[in-house]
Motif scaffolding. Structure first.
Motif, PDB file in Angstrom:
ATOM      1  N   HIS A  26       8.657   9.953  -5.254  1.00  0.00           N
ATOM      2  CA  HIS A  26       7.748   8.890  -4.811  1.00  0.00           C
ATOM      3  C   HIS A  26       7.281   9.156  -3.376  1.00  0.00           C
ATOM      4  N   ILE A  27       6.781  10.336  -3.125  1.00  0.00           N
ATOM      5  CA  ILE A  27       6.482  10.791  -1.762  1.00  0.00           C
ATOM      6  C   ILE A  27       5.110  10.289  -1.317  1.00  0.00           C
ATOM      7  N   LEU A  28       5.087   9.601  -0.193  1.00  0.00           N
ATOM      8  CA  LEU A  28       3.854   9.066   0.391  1.00  0.00           C
ATOM      9  C   LEU A  28       3.578   9.785   1.710  1.00  0.00           C
ATOM     10  N   PHE A  29       2.355  10.300   1.852  1.00  0.00           N
ATOM     11  CA  PHE A  29       1.910  10.932   3.094  1.00  0.00           C
ATOM     12  C   PHE A  29       0.766  10.103   3.680  1.00  0.00           C
ATOM     13  N   LEU A  30       0.948   9.614   4.884  1.00  0.00           N
ATOM     14  CA  LEU A  30      -0.107   8.917   5.613  1.00  0.00           C
ATOM     15  C   LEU A  30      -0.537   9.799   6.779  1.00  0.00           C
ATOM     16  N   HIS A  31      -1.779  10.226   6.786  1.00  0.00           N
ATOM     17  CA  HIS A  31      -2.264  11.172   7.792  1.00  0.00           C
ATOM     18  C   HIS A  31      -3.276  10.495   8.713  1.00  0.00           C
ATOM     19  N   TYR A  32      -3.001  10.592  10.032  1.00  0.00           N
ATOM     20  CA  TYR A  32      -3.838   9.937  11.042  1.00  0.00           C
ATOM     21  C   TYR A  32      -4.393  10.986  12.017  1.00  0.00           C
ATOM     22  N   PRO A  33      -5.678  11.020  12.250  1.00  0.00           N
ATOM     23  CA  PRO A  33      -6.202  11.864  13.327  1.00  0.00           C
ATOM     24  C   PRO A  33      -5.830  11.263  14.679  1.00  0.00           C
ATOM     25  N   ILE A  34      -5.611  12.118  15.649  1.00  0.00           N
ATOM     26  CA  ILE A  34      -5.222  11.669  16.981  1.00  0.00           C
ATOM     27  C   ILE A  34      -5.775  12.638  18.013  1.00  0.00           C
ATOM     28  N   SER A  35      -6.039  12.148  19.173  1.00  0.00           N
ATOM     29  CA  SER A  35      -6.571  12.985  20.246  1.00  0.00           C
ATOM     30  C   SER A  35      -5.564  14.074  20.616  1.00  0.00           C
ATOM     31  N   PRO A  36      -5.995  15.331  20.681  1.00  0.00           N
ATOM     32  CA  PRO A  36      -5.080  16.398  21.110  1.00  0.00           C
ATOM     33  C   PRO A  36      -4.480  16.130  22.482  1.00  0.00           C
ATOM     34  N   GLU A  37      -5.266  15.576  23.387  1.00  0.00           N
ATOM     35  CA  GLU A  37      -4.771  15.314  24.736  1.00  0.00           C
ATOM     36  C   GLU A  37      -3.654  14.272  24.720  1.00  0.00           C
ATOM     37  N   THR A  38      -3.738  13.305  23.823  1.00  0.00           N
ATOM     38  CA  THR A  38      -2.709  12.273  23.728  1.00  0.00           C
ATOM     39  C   THR A  38      -1.406  12.842  23.197  1.00  0.00           C
ATOM     40  N   GLU A 151       6.415  -1.236   6.561  1.00  0.00           N
ATOM     41  CA  GLU A 151       6.331  -1.828   5.226  1.00  0.00           C
ATOM     42  C   GLU A 151       4.982  -1.469   4.620  1.00  0.00           C
ATOM     43  N   ALA A 152       5.005  -0.958   3.406  1.00  0.00           N
ATOM     44  CA  ALA A 152       3.765  -0.562   2.754  1.00  0.00           C
ATOM     45  C   ALA A 152       3.909  -0.656   1.242  1.00  0.00           C
ATOM     46  N   ARG A 153       2.781  -0.862   0.596  1.00  0.00           N
ATOM     47  CA  ARG A 153       2.686  -0.806  -0.860  1.00  0.00           C
ATOM     48  C   ARG A 153       1.664   0.275  -1.194  1.00  0.00           C
ATOM     49  N   TYR A 154       2.000   1.113  -2.167  1.00  0.00           N
ATOM     50  CA  TYR A 154       1.104   2.225  -2.482  1.00  0.00           C
ATOM     51  C   TYR A 154       1.183   2.593  -3.952  1.00  0.00           C
ATOM     52  N   GLU A 202      -3.749   5.010  -2.910  1.00  0.00           N
ATOM     53  CA  GLU A 202      -4.193   3.792  -2.241  1.00  0.00           C
ATOM     54  C   GLU A 202      -2.981   3.151  -1.577  1.00  0.00           C
ATOM     55  N   VAL A 203      -3.147   2.657  -0.354  1.00  0.00           N
ATOM     56  CA  VAL A 203      -2.016   2.092   0.373  1.00  0.00           C
ATOM     57  C   VAL A 203      -2.441   0.823   1.105  1.00  0.00           C
ATOM     58  N   ASN A 204      -1.522  -0.110   1.168  1.00  0.00           N
ATOM     59  CA  ASN A 204      -1.681  -1.326   1.975  1.00  0.00           C
ATOM     60  C   ASN A 204      -0.501  -1.379   2.942  1.00  0.00           C
ATOM     61  N   ILE A 205      -0.767  -1.152   4.228  1.00  0.00           N
ATOM     62  CA  ILE A 205       0.284  -1.125   5.244  1.00  0.00           C
ATOM     63  C   ILE A 205       0.418  -2.528   5.828  1.00  0.00           C
ATOM     64  N   GLU A 206       1.581  -3.122   5.643  1.00  0.00           N
ATOM     65  CA  GLU A 206       1.794  -4.497   6.083  1.00  0.00           C
ATOM     66  C   GLU A 206       2.475  -4.580   7.451  1.00  0.00           C
ATOM     67  N   LYS A 207       3.357  -3.625   7.739  1.00  0.00           N
ATOM     68  CA  LYS A 207       4.019  -3.569   9.043  1.00  0.00           C
ATOM     69  C   LYS A 207       4.124  -2.110   9.451  1.00  0.00           C
ATOM     70  N   GLN A 208       3.923  -1.845  10.749  1.00  0.00           N
ATOM     71  CA  GLN A 208       3.966  -0.459  11.209  1.00  0.00           C
ATOM     72  C   GLN A 208       4.215  -0.435  12.704  1.00  0.00           C
ATOM     73  N   ASN A 215      -0.291   3.571  20.934  1.00  0.00           N
ATOM     74  CA  ASN A 215      -1.079   2.800  19.972  1.00  0.00           C
ATOM     75  C   ASN A 215      -2.450   3.431  19.710  1.00  0.00           C
ATOM     76  N   ALA A 216      -2.468   4.761  19.718  1.00  0.00           N
ATOM     77  CA  ALA A 216      -3.738   5.488  19.572  1.00  0.00           C
ATOM     78  C   ALA A 216      -4.123   5.711  18.117  1.00  0.00           C
ATOM     79  N   ILE A 217      -3.369   5.122  17.182  1.00  0.00           N
ATOM     80  CA  ILE A 217      -3.592   5.353  15.762  1.00  0.00           C
ATOM     81  C   ILE A 217      -4.214   4.118  15.128  1.00  0.00           C
ATOM     82  N   GLY A 218      -5.238   4.324  14.302  1.00  0.00           N
ATOM     83  CA  GLY A 218      -5.822   3.234  13.540  1.00  0.00           C
ATOM     84  C   GLY A 218      -5.307   3.269  12.106  1.00  0.00           C
ATOM     85  N   GLU A 219      -6.209   3.291  11.166  1.00  0.00           N
ATOM     86  CA  GLU A 219      -5.841   3.400   9.755  1.00  0.00           C
ATOM     87  C   GLU A 219      -5.744   4.872   9.360  1.00  0.00           C
ATOM     88  N   PRO A 220      -4.872   5.199   8.385  1.00  0.00           N
ATOM     89  CA  PRO A 220      -4.801   6.597   7.948  1.00  0.00           C
ATOM     90  C   PRO A 220      -6.119   7.028   7.320  1.00  0.00           C
TER      91      PRO A 220
END
Length: 240
Positions: A26-38, A151-154, A202-208, A215-220
């Motif tokens: 049941h492996i879930l991967f959430l991938h977020y782009p982020i600034s290299p400098e950060t 916490e997430a549902r996927y 498809e994922v619904n992130i409830e707590k993170q 806090n430089a991350i938005g949605e995956p």
């Protein structure tokens, strides 16, 4: 049968002296782009940030470990599954690509303590995984000073596929070296398994509130799902 074939194949390969066999589910991967400098500011100087088209990425990976078996030892039955959530980014060192682990949360206290002994960044957490129809629900509350919740549902969506070489999916997933850093020392581990066979999800992130710099991350921007994977783990060693 799959486990037996993998063990037989790898045991004949003296170049990879694995010590631990695991089955992940049941492996879930959430991938977020982020600034290299950060993200660079959080990495040890001994490694170099890896980017895809000049974009850095950070990922949350959640899964169930349904089997843990040390080499040359009989299988020890689990009284309940081990849950794990890793936070990682993508790096390279001396031409070798891999991942860098910031945190590795688990509900098994024995695994958390053992991981610290071998210098992996394990932290203990209360975790629950449940399945409702085709939807998985994971909840984690990390204990101690570095408290955090997730916490997430996927659920998987779309057809199964193998990531194509040169694609972002391939770049994110097909990595077989990991590094961590502790008390001024860099540590490396190697892993071996078959290519990733994945689906989008498809994922619904409830707590993170896991480690996500400033806090430089938005949605995956990418979400992957894999039903299971058998992996062989090598010894984690200090890098000279």
């Amino acid at each position: 049968m799959i486990l037996k074939k993998i063990k037989q194949k790898t045991e004949s390969d003296s170049s990879f002296p694995w010590i631990l066999l695991q089955k992940w589910e049941h492996i879930l991967f959430l991938h977020y782009p982020i600034s290299p400098e950060t993200i660079k500011t959080y990495l040890p100087r001994e490694v170099e940030l890896d980017t895809y088209n000049e974009q850095a990425w950070i990922s949350i990976v959640s899964f169930t470990v349904s089997r843990n078996q040390f080499r040359f030892f009989p299988r020890v039955p689990y009284t309940y599954p081990m849950q794990q959530i890793n936070v990682r980014t993508y790096i390279k060192r001396k031409g070798e690509i891999g991942v860098y682990f910031f945190t590795m949360d688990t509900n098994k206290l024995s695994a958390a303590l053992g991981g610290r002994i071998v210098n992996a960044p394990f932290l203990h957490a209360d975790m629950v995984m449940r399945k409702f129809a085709n939807t998985y629900h994971i909840y984690s509350a990390r204990k101690g000073e570095l408290s955090a919740e997730f916490e997430a549902r996927y659920f998987p969506a779309g057809a199964v596929f193998y990531p194509e070489k040169q694609s972002l999916d391939y770049w994110l997933l097909e990595r077989y070296i990991f590094w961590s850093y502790k008390k001024g020392r860099l540590y490396r581990g190697d892993i071996k398994h078959d290519r990733w066979e994945i689906r989008n999800a498809e994922v619904n992130i409830e707590k993170q509130s896991l480690f996500l710099p400033e806090n430089a991350i938005g949605e995956p921007q990418l979400v992957h799902y894999a039903s299971s994977k058998v992996a062989l783990n090598g010894v984690i060693k200090k890098v000279k």
